[in-house]
Write a protein that holds these residues in place. Sequence first.
Motif, PDB file in Angstrom:
ATOM      1  N   ASP A  69       0.811  -1.211   0.000  1.00 46.59           N
ATOM      2  CA  ASP A  69       0.000   0.000   0.000  1.00 46.59           C
ATOM      3  C   ASP A  69       0.847   1.266   0.000  1.00 46.59           C
ATOM      4  O   ASP A  69       0.331   2.346   0.224  1.00 46.59           O
ATOM      5  CB  ASP A  69      -0.896   0.012   1.248  1.00 46.59           C
TER       6      ASP A  69
ATOM      7  N   CYS B 199       3.227   4.092  -1.820  1.00 44.03           N
ATOM      8  CA  CYS B 199       3.572   4.670  -3.115  1.00 44.03           C
ATOM      9  C   CYS B 199       5.097   4.717  -3.258  1.00 44.03           C
ATOM     10  O   CYS B 199       5.781   5.221  -2.361  1.00 44.03           O
ATOM     11  CB  CYS B 199       2.993   6.078  -3.234  1.00 44.03           C
TER      12      CYS B 199
ATOM     13  N   SER C 220       6.775   6.580  -5.088  1.00 48.39           N
ATOM     14  CA  SER C 220       7.222   7.939  -5.374  1.00 48.39           C
ATOM     15  C   SER C 220       7.226   8.826  -4.122  1.00 48.39           C
ATOM     16  O   SER C 220       8.231   9.438  -3.806  1.00 48.39           O
ATOM     17  CB  SER C 220       6.331   8.567  -6.447  1.00 48.39           C
ATOM     18  N   CYS C 221       6.090   8.868  -3.414  1.00 47.91           N
ATOM     19  CA  CYS C 221       5.988   9.789  -2.267  1.00 47.91           C
ATOM     20  C   CYS C 221       5.941   9.083  -0.921  1.00 47.91           C
ATOM     21  O   CYS C 221       5.985   9.723   0.123  1.00 47.91           O
ATOM     22  CB  CYS C 221       4.775  10.692  -2.421  1.00 47.91           C
TER      23      CYS C 221
ATOM     24  N   HIS D 156       3.440   7.558   0.363  1.00 53.77           N
ATOM     25  CA  HIS D 156       2.090   7.605   0.940  1.00 53.77           C
ATOM     26  C   HIS D 156       1.526   6.200   1.096  1.00 53.77           C
ATOM     27  O   HIS D 156       1.656   5.367   0.225  1.00 53.77           O
ATOM     28  CB  HIS D 156       1.173   8.449   0.043  1.00 53.77           C
TER      29      HIS D 156
ATOM     30  N   THR E 169      -2.139   3.416  -1.393  1.00 53.29           N
ATOM     31  CA  THR E 169      -2.298   3.265  -2.843  1.00 53.29           C
ATOM     32  C   THR E 169      -3.159   2.036  -3.097  1.00 53.29           C
ATOM     33  O   THR E 169      -3.241   1.135  -2.272  1.00 53.29           O
ATOM     34  CB  THR E 169      -0.949   3.086  -3.568  1.00 53.29           C
TER      35      THR E 169
ATOM     36  N   CYS F 274      -1.816   6.404  -6.725  1.00 52.62           N
ATOM     37  CA  CYS F 274      -1.583   7.048  -5.433  1.00 52.62           C
ATOM     38  C   CYS F 274      -2.495   8.273  -5.340  1.00 52.62           C
ATOM     39  O   CYS F 274      -2.385   9.188  -6.166  1.00 52.62           O
ATOM     40  CB  CYS F 274      -0.131   7.475  -5.292  1.00 52.62           C
TER      41      CYS F 274
ATOM     42  N   ASN G 234      -2.330  10.581  -3.215  1.00 51.23           N
ATOM     43  CA  ASN G 234      -1.580  11.707  -2.684  1.00 51.23           C
ATOM     44  C   ASN G 234      -0.831  12.468  -3.781  1.00 51.23           C
ATOM     45  O   ASN G 234      -1.002  13.672  -3.933  1.00 51.23           O
ATOM     46  CB  ASN G 234      -0.609  11.228  -1.605  1.00 51.23           C
ATOM     47  N   CYS G 235      -0.007  11.769  -4.554  1.00 51.83           N
ATOM     48  CA  CYS G 235       0.822  12.444  -5.564  1.00 51.83           C
ATOM     49  C   CYS G 235       0.306  12.260  -6.990  1.00 51.83           C
ATOM     50  O   CYS G 235       0.808  12.882  -7.915  1.00 51.83           O
ATOM     51  CB  CYS G 235       2.272  11.996  -5.470  1.00 51.83           C
TER      52      CYS G 235
ATOM     53  N   LEU H  57       0.587   9.566  -8.832  1.00 51.89           N
ATOM     54  CA  LEU H  57       1.371   8.599  -9.608  1.00 51.89           C
ATOM     55  C   LEU H  57       0.499   7.412  -9.987  1.00 51.89           C
ATOM     56  O   LEU H  57      -0.282   6.908  -9.176  1.00 51.89           O
ATOM     57  CB  LEU H  57       2.562   8.096  -8.781  1.00 51.89           C
ATOM     58  N   LYS H  58       0.621   7.005 -11.234  1.00 53.81           N
ATOM     59  CA  LYS H  58      -0.094   5.820 -11.708  1.00 53.81           C
ATOM     60  C   LYS H  58       0.927   4.891 -12.345  1.00 53.81           C
ATOM     61  O   LYS H  58       1.765   5.315 -13.131  1.00 53.81           O
ATOM     62  CB  LYS H  58      -1.163   6.194 -12.733  1.00 53.81           C
TER      63      LYS H  58
END
Length: 188
Positions: free
Chosen positions: A16, A18, A20-21, A23, A26, A55, A57-58, A60-61
Motif C-alpha cells: 500500500d 507509493c 514515489s511519495c 504515501h 495506494t 496514489c 496523494n501524488c 502517480l499511476k
Amino acid sequence: MQSGSRPRREKPTTGDICPSCGHKGTGRKEEEYEFPYGSGETEVMLKANVTCVACPNCGLKLIDQAQEEACHEAVCRHLGVMSPTQIRGLREMYRLKQREFAEVTSLGEATLSRWERGLTVQNRAYDNFLYLLGFEENMRRLRERTGILVMNSEKAPEEVTFRELVVTEEVLARQEEFQLRPCLTTEN
C-alpha cells in the motif's frame, strides 16, 4: 497526473506504499486510460481500459505488462491492423510453432515474435498478408507453392511415400513359399 500523460511503466507493488511519495493507501483503480499516439499533426488520443496502481496523494499511476498490452491493442485498433493476440491466434489456428509459421510464410521468426509480443506493429502490407492467411485455402496454396507441408511438427500425408508393391501371380507364389528359419549363430 495530467490527462493524456503516460503513467510510468513499473511493476505495480502489491503493498500500500507509493514508490514515489511514500504515501500509504495506494490501490488498484480501473479506468479508461487516454494516451497520445503519433506526433505533430498526426497525433491522436487513444483510449484503453486499464487497471493501474494509483496514489491518491501524488497522482502517480503505474501500469504493468497486461495494461501495456491493452494500450498496444488500442493502437492496433486505431491503425486497423491485427493485434498481437490475433496474430498469435492465426498461427495457433494452424497448430504451428513460430519457427514453422515463419518457414511457411517466409516471415522472419524474430519479426513474427515481435508482432506477437506487441513490441512492434506490422505495416499495412504485412497485415494484409496475415489477413489473407486467415483463409485456409490461401495457406494451403502457400504451402503448395513453397513445398513446405509441415503441420504440428509432423509430416503431412502428402509427404509420406511408400514403395508400391504390384501383386502378381509370382508374388503370391513366393508368399506361399516363404518360411521363417531358425537363425544359426556361431559361438567363439
